[in-house]
Design a protein around this motif. Structure first.
Motif, short mmCIF file in Angstrom:
data_model
loop_
_atom_site.label_atom_id
_atom_site.label_comp_id
_atom_site.label_asym_id
_atom_site.label_seq_id
_atom_site.Cartn_x
_atom_site.Cartn_y
_atom_site.Cartn_z
N HIS A 253 -3.15 42.73 25.95
CA HIS A 253 -4.55 42.85 25.54
C HIS A 253 -5.05 41.53 24.95
O HIS A 253 -6.16 41.07 25.26
CB HIS A 253 -4.72 43.98 24.53
CG HIS A 253 -6.14 44.18 24.09
ND1 HIS A 253 -6.64 43.64 22.92
CD2 HIS A 253 -7.18 44.83 24.68
CE1 HIS A 253 -7.90 43.97 22.81
NE2 HIS A 253 -8.27 44.69 23.84
N ALA A 256 -5.55 39.07 27.76
CA ALA A 256 -6.74 39.39 28.54
C ALA A 256 -8.01 38.94 27.81
O ALA A 256 -8.94 38.39 28.43
CB ALA A 256 -6.80 40.89 28.81
N GLU A 257 -8.05 39.15 26.51
CA GLU A 257 -9.22 38.71 25.74
C GLU A 257 -9.32 37.19 25.72
O GLU A 257 -10.43 36.63 25.83
CB GLU A 257 -9.19 39.28 24.33
CG GLU A 257 -9.42 40.77 24.28
CD GLU A 257 -9.91 41.25 22.93
OE1 GLU A 257 -10.76 42.15 22.90
OE2 GLU A 257 -9.42 40.73 21.89
N ALA A 259 -8.45 35.30 28.01
CA ALA A 259 -8.88 34.91 29.35
C ALA A 259 -10.34 35.28 29.62
O ALA A 259 -10.85 35.05 30.71
CB ALA A 259 -7.98 35.56 30.39
N ARG A 261 -11.75 38.43 29.48
CA ARG A 261 -11.97 39.74 30.07
C ARG A 261 -12.88 40.59 29.18
O ARG A 261 -12.92 40.44 27.97
CB ARG A 261 -10.64 40.46 30.28
CG ARG A 261 -9.68 39.71 31.20
CD ARG A 261 -10.01 39.96 32.65
NE ARG A 261 -9.49 41.26 33.08
CZ ARG A 261 -9.82 41.84 34.23
NH1 ARG A 261 -10.68 41.24 35.04
NH2 ARG A 261 -9.31 43.01 34.58
N SER A 262 -13.62 41.50 29.78
CA SER A 262 -14.51 42.39 29.05
C SER A 262 -13.69 43.37 28.21
O SER A 262 -12.49 43.57 28.48
CB SER A 262 -15.39 43.18 30.02
OG SER A 262 -14.60 44.11 30.76
N ASP A 265 -12.07 45.96 30.48
CA ASP A 265 -11.05 45.38 31.35
C ASP A 265 -9.82 44.95 30.56
O ASP A 265 -8.68 45.09 31.03
CB ASP A 265 -11.60 44.18 32.11
CG ASP A 265 -12.58 44.59 33.22
OD1 ASP A 265 -12.55 45.77 33.62
OD2 ASP A 265 -13.36 43.73 33.67
N ALA A 266 -10.03 44.41 29.35
CA ALA A 266 -8.89 44.00 28.51
C ALA A 266 -8.06 45.21 28.12
O ALA A 266 -6.82 45.16 28.11
CB ALA A 266 -9.39 43.27 27.27
N ASP A 269 -6.14 46.24 31.23
CA ASP A 269 -5.05 45.29 31.49
C ASP A 269 -3.86 45.54 30.56
O ASP A 269 -2.70 45.49 30.99
CB ASP A 269 -5.54 43.85 31.29
CG ASP A 269 -6.49 43.40 32.40
OD1 ASP A 269 -6.67 44.14 33.37
OD2 ASP A 269 -7.05 42.29 32.27
#
Length: 281
Positions: A253, A256-257, A259, A261-262, A265-266, A269
């Motif tokens: 998580h 993802a953040e 990167a 990501r919303s 989406d995070a 992921d």
């Protein structure tokens, strides 16, 4: 620390004596998070206490081989390397004991690089992500909550276990903290019975948590921030292992953040990475 995990492929209950596999792997909450971050091409710096015994030297070598920065570890000569032991069955974790006495004895020594200017200081606080392990003592977590060295950091906080979750109370309302808990831990922090992860995230937000993620095993997880809540359900996979799944979720998580990501989406992921880990693939 080293994780010593015994696994049996059928369901178990307390008192069972069963055949299975016993493994020893680098572990502990912070290291599980760091190992996953490294798999996402990030390079975490490890801050912890690792003994100078052979087990400690072997652990440090293993971490360096996996791409982590071990240069800031505190290496006490008079303390052994910590260990964790667990028994798992097809129905999940049966029992576990965490021997983190050396980490607890080391106290604030593990934070020195964030205070002496190596990574940060009170005058120039570290502003990146810091993943905090609930194995730290309550007094040290309380210190971190008000220490100027941490005021600019993106704090990501995980309890080591339900038995240690109350140590997080001083950081629950920190304005830059993201709290990662499972449903049982959310119930302990809020002192109420919760029906699901969404109600857990709502209850913790009402308690003053700025950002909070609540997982509930194979059931729906939830993320709450700024009055909004996002929910997602993990992919269905066979359960081959349990220890480290929550840490894997947290690290994925975070990655993802970072990167971009919303929120939805995070969350997805993170759950996908945890499910992949649990499946043993």
């Amino acid at each position: 620390m080293w994780d010593i995990i015994g696994r049996h492929d059928q369901e178990m209950v307390a008192g069972n004596d069963r055949p299975g596999r016993i493994t020893r792997l680098p572990g502990g909450v912070a290291l599980n998070i760091a190992m996953t971050l490294a798999r996402f091409d990030l390079k975490p710096v490890l801050l912890s206490a690792v003994g100078t015994d052979e087990e400690g030297n072997e652990l440090v070598r293993a971490c360096a081989t996996m791409g982590m920065d071990t240069t800031q570890l505190y290496r006490p000569k008079d303390l052994p390397t910590d260990r964790y032991m667990a028994i798992e069955g097809a129905n999940g974790l049966i029992a576990a004991i965490a021997d983190a006495h050396s980490l607890e004895a080391a106290g604030s020594e593990v934070l020195t690089p964030l205070q002496d200017g190596t990574l940060g200081s009170a005058l120039k606080p570290y502003s990146g992500v810091i993943a905090l392990d609930g194995n730290l003592t309550e007094s040290l977590l309380t210190q971190i909550a008000s220490d100027a060295c941490f005021k600019d950091a993106d704090l990501r906080i995980a309890p080591a276990s339900p038995g240690k979750v109350m140590r997080l109370m001083p950081l629950l309302t920190h304005p830059k903290a993201t709290i990662y808990v499972n449903l049982e831990e959310a119930e302990l922090l809020t002192q109420q019975k919760l029906s699901d992860a969404k109600s857990g995230a709502e209850a913790l937000a009402q308690k003053g948590a700025t950002r909070v993620l609540v997982t509930d095993g194979a059931r729906q997880a939830a993320f709450a921030e700024s009055g909004q809540i996002w929910s997602a359900t993990p992919p269905k996979v066979p359960q081959m292992r349990v220890t480290g799944a929550g840490d894997t979720f947290m690290a994925a998580h975070i990655a993802a953040e970072l990167a971009g990501r919303s929120p939805e989406d995070a969350l997805t992921d993170g759950l996908a990475a945890a499910a992949h880990y649990v499946s043993g693939l």
